[in-house]
Scaffold this motif. Sequence first.
Motif, PDB file in Angstrom:
ATOM      1  N   PRO A 188       0.845  -1.198   0.000  1.00 39.13           N
ATOM      2  CA  PRO A 188       0.000   0.000   0.000  1.00 39.13           C
ATOM      3  C   PRO A 188       0.881   1.249   0.000  1.00 39.13           C
ATOM      4  CG  PRO A 188      -0.640  -1.517   1.752  1.00 39.13           C
ATOM      5  CD  PRO A 188       0.636  -2.029   1.165  1.00 39.13           C
ATOM      6  N   LEU A 189       0.448   2.264  -0.697  1.00 33.80           N
ATOM      7  CA  LEU A 189       1.218   3.506  -0.745  1.00 33.80           C
ATOM      8  C   LEU A 189       0.979   4.366   0.482  1.00 33.80           C
ATOM      9  CD1 LEU A 189       0.676   4.446  -4.467  1.00 33.80           C
ATOM     10  CD2 LEU A 189       2.656   3.331  -3.433  1.00 33.80           C
ATOM     11  N   LYS A 197       2.115   7.867   5.031  1.00 37.76           N
ATOM     12  CA  LYS A 197       2.946   6.826   4.437  1.00 37.76           C
ATOM     13  C   LYS A 197       2.661   5.509   5.139  1.00 37.76           C
ATOM     14  CE  LYS A 197       6.930   9.734   3.417  1.00 37.76           C
ATOM     15  NZ  LYS A 197       8.340   9.953   3.756  1.00 37.76           N
ATOM     16  N   TYR A 198       2.601   4.456   4.365  1.00 36.50           N
ATOM     17  CA  TYR A 198       2.437   3.124   4.937  1.00 36.50           C
ATOM     18  C   TYR A 198       3.807   2.538   5.195  1.00 36.50           C
ATOM     19  CZ  TYR A 198       1.536  -1.838   5.328  1.00 36.50           C
ATOM     20  OH  TYR A 198       1.485  -3.130   5.769  1.00 36.50           O
ATOM     21  N   THR A 204       3.404  12.356   5.927  1.00 37.28           N
ATOM     22  CA  THR A 204       2.351  12.471   4.934  1.00 37.28           C
ATOM     23  C   THR A 204       2.879  12.452   3.506  1.00 37.28           C
ATOM     24  OG1 THR A 204       2.380  14.873   5.026  1.00 37.28           O
ATOM     25  CG2 THR A 204       0.857  13.756   6.488  1.00 37.28           C
ATOM     26  N   ARG A 205       1.994  12.038   2.605  1.00 36.69           N
ATOM     27  CA  ARG A 205       2.305  11.978   1.170  1.00 36.69           C
ATOM     28  C   ARG A 205       1.345  12.834   0.369  1.00 36.69           C
ATOM     29  NH1 ARG A 205       4.270   6.423  -1.155  1.00 36.69           N
ATOM     30  NH2 ARG A 205       5.882   6.007   0.356  1.00 36.69           N
TER      31      ARG A 205
END
Length: 140
Positions: free
Chosen positions: A8-9, A35-36, A59-60
Amino acid sequence: SSSKPPEPLGFAFTKLTKSGGVFIPNVEVQLPIFKYSRKSGESGQHTDYLNQSSKKDLTRGTVNITTELCSNVASQNLRIHWFLNYYQADDPVKALSGILDVDDFSHLAPYISTILDTLFTIFADTNKADLHAPALAALV
């Protein structure tokens, strides 16, 4: 050939209730995408993402969602919520009377059967005689 599933992204979340159990209003919400990390899910690892509004290194980006509650049991209106859950309130008489202050009666429409069930349950219970007067006021 065994192919590994893709990682997962990232993930995003929002709390669906406010304090007191009232659901969040129908609004557009901007959520940070975290972020995973497989390590964050391993035992012994602690991630405090639920209490962080946004942390740059976690965070992304963001995603926008729109929430909409469809229920005849749960409410976004505090007065309706406490009426339906009067038995959990510190002051059940005040919780029952609060429904009289609902500004827009169209908010009550989805809850009519639940409101009537609540009122008739109170009337049927002789141990709740102190609640009969506010329940009758709400019914009228």
